[in-house]
Write an enzyme that holds these catalytic residues in place. Structure first.
Site, short mmCIF file in Angstrom:
data_model
loop_
_atom_site.label_atom_id
_atom_site.label_comp_id
_atom_site.label_asym_id
_atom_site.label_seq_id
_atom_site.Cartn_x
_atom_site.Cartn_y
_atom_site.Cartn_z
N ASP A 186 0.86 -1.19 0.00
CA ASP A 186 0.00 0.00 0.00
C ASP A 186 0.89 1.24 0.00
OD1 ASP A 186 -3.11 0.63 0.90
OD2 ASP A 186 -1.67 2.21 1.46
N ASN A 194 -3.03 12.65 -3.52
CA ASN A 194 -4.20 12.92 -4.37
C ASN A 194 -4.83 14.27 -4.04
OD1 ASN A 194 -4.76 11.15 -6.39
ND2 ASN A 194 -5.94 9.74 -5.13
N HIS A 199 -5.76 14.23 -8.85
CA HIS A 199 -5.84 12.82 -9.24
C HIS A 199 -4.89 12.46 -10.37
CE1 HIS A 199 -9.00 11.46 -6.62
NE2 HIS A 199 -9.59 12.66 -6.79
N ASP A 203 -2.46 9.39 -10.29
CA ASP A 203 -2.38 8.31 -11.29
C ASP A 203 -0.94 8.10 -11.74
OD1 ASP A 203 -5.05 7.94 -11.10
OD2 ASP A 203 -5.57 8.87 -13.04
N GLU A 229 -4.97 2.35 -4.00
CA GLU A 229 -3.50 2.33 -3.96
C GLU A 229 -2.99 1.04 -3.33
OE1 GLU A 229 -5.55 4.05 -2.12
OE2 GLU A 229 -4.75 4.58 -0.14
#
Lengths: 310, 201
Positions: A186, A194, A199, A203, A229
């Protein structure tokens, strides 16, 4: 009743190649369709053999079939599936399929000549289009099948694939008495990235995280985007200890890399490691649950670390 | 209509010559060494023949009608699964990609050509050795229950069941060459076999 000038007109207007061959395979008729497709005029074909027109023409199956038809007055078919083509007719405008030669379905029938001598009449049907359509369709189906197992952002496997794969893999492990290590990974503070950078940046981080992690894994390892994630990597034939080593390597590589133009050390990850082995088996769900539980221990212990099930 | 041992042996011998000629053609076509054998042959009334056929639910069949000195129908029969194995063994697994419809189309085309080669070489071997003229129609492919093959024939029809084993480098496949002959054709066949045996002697 409609009157035709001659049977020749009918044959010339037929969307098929028509050739009439005699016992020694000399051409007696060559229709207009063939003239158009091959650019060989009937007057240049008649009286010759196919190998005079195409010096490399040596089609054993076709030659046998013509001999058979003439000797036994019974038909022969030559499928595209087994022969691809009989006459090497080039495709003038090659599309993206790249097929250089017209694909053909060929039927050969016996035909009585004027003097009672048996001939073979050859019908050549162009099936290139359907061959292309079927191969395009096959490619499309294959792609759709693959796409349904892939995460569109990172290109690695998705959860749907994982469950199918894991079920089979655990059966294989049981049969072959081989171990399987599982890491749950994670990204630390991903929500903050984010929220702060948007975003799009998030990404980008996910994509470079996958890239760096992948380099630490073997080709035989299965890397899955579990959701958001969170990622899972399965390491076939690896015991827990080997799993811990790989997890450490991943954690160090992530910390040392500048993911998506962040500075090294700015982005880190936490990893929980579990394992399956023949003497101590568990279900696929338990394998993941254990890794997940220890991932959260790693998070609670301050992140950027590996915590295995011991 | 009963056949003597020696008549049956002759039929088996001719069938073996026929299938080995078919095997030569298949080997050339497929670039693989194909061997075909006839382990068993039966010659019997149609209602008895149906009981001798393997109890397959569904079969893949290629057939061609016989005309000329003999009339009837020649079928090459494979169990559905066997025909799939045959196509696999002969041309590899490339065709298994794509949809079910496409796969079937490919299989149909392949089976039709293989059936055409096997039936026509066998029948022409019979015709040539027995000095008859037999003309065949174009091949047709179909899938049906094995019993349907025997449905439409009059009671006095004679069935010749020629078991065939096809050995490709990758696997062996067993099929049946089933020839239906009208009673007149069957009688003619026996006369021709008697002549053939006499000529050999």
């Amino acid at each position: 009743m409609l009157e035709f000038t001659s049977y020749k007109d009918i044959c010339d207007n037929t969307p098929l190649g028509i050739i009439v061959l005699d016992r020694v395979k000399k051409i007696h008729y060559w229709n207009e369709w063939l003239e158009n497709m091959t650019t060989i005029r009937a007057e240049n074909a008649i009286g010759k053999a196919l190998c005079d027109l195409y010096p490399d023409f040596c089609h054993n199956r076709f030659n046998w079939a013509v001999d058979y038809v003439i000797a036994n007055k019974s038909p022969q078919i030559l499928s595209q599936a087994l022969n691809h083509f009989v006459l090497p007719i080039s495709i003038r405008s090659r599309g993206r399929h790249g097929l250089p030669v017209m694909q053909q379905y060929v039927q050969i029938f016996p035909m009585n000549g004027k003097n009672g001598e048996m001939h073979a009449i050859v019908f050549i049907q162009d099936v290139t289009e359907s061959v292309i359509r079927s191969s395009e369709y096959a490619e499309l189906m294959q792609k759709l099948r693959e796409d349904s197992f892939r995460d569109p952002l990172t290109g690695i496997f998705n959860r749907r694939f994982m469950w199918d794969w894991l079920l089979l893999q655990l059966k294989r492990n049981e049969r072959e008495k081989k171990p399987l290590a599982c890491m749950m990974l994670d990204l630390d503070h991903f929500k903050r990235i984010n929220d702060t950078y948007g975003h799009e940046k998030g990404d980008e981080v996910l994509k470079s995280f996958v890239e760096v992690t992948r380099r630490c894994l073997r080709n035989s390892d299965v890397f899955v985007r579990y959701g958001g994630e969170e990622f899972v990597a399965f390491l076939p034939d690896n015991e827990l200890l080997q799993g811990i080593h790989t997890a450490q390597r991943v954690r160090e590589s992530i910390a040392a890399s500048g993911l998506a133009s962040f500075k090294p050390g700015e982005i880190t990850c936490s990893i929980g490691v579990s394992s399956w082995n023949y003497d101590n088996p568990c279900t696929g769900e338990d394998l993941l649950r254990n890794a997940d539980k220890h991932l959260y221990k790693a998070k609670n212990n301050g992140r950027n670390q590996v915590v295995p099930v011991l | 209509m009963k056949l003597t041992e020696s008549q049956l042996d002759t039929l088996k011998e001719i069938s073996n010559i026929g299938v080995s000629r078919a095997a030569t053609q298949l080997s050339t076509l497929l670039n693989d060494e194909i061997v075909m054998r006839v382990p068993e042959i039966y010659f019997l009334p149609v209602d008895e023949a149906v009981r001798l056929m393997p109890e397959y639910e569904n079969v893949s069949v290629v057939y061609q009608d016989l005309k000329g000195d003999f009339s009837g129908r020649a079928h090459l029969v494979f169990h559905n699964d066997e025909s799939r194995l045959l196509v696999h063994a002969l041309i590899g697994t490339a065709f298994t990609q794509g949809s079910e419809d496409m796969r079937r189309l490919y299989e149909t085309e392949t089976m039709m050509e293989i059936g055409n080669i096997v039936i026509s070489t066998c029948i022409s071997t019979f015709a040539n050795l027995l000095k008859n003229e037999i003309v065949l129609t174009t091949p047709t492919y179909t899938e049906l229950h094995v019993s349907k093959l025997f449905d439409r024939w009059p009671e006095d029809t004679v069935s010749m069941i020629i078991e065939t084993t096809l050995c490709a480098s990758k696997r062996d496949v067993t099929g049946t060459l089933l020839i239906m002959l009208t009673i007149g054709s069957a009688k003619n066949l026996l006369i021709r076999i008697a002549d053939f045996c006499q000529n050999i002697e």
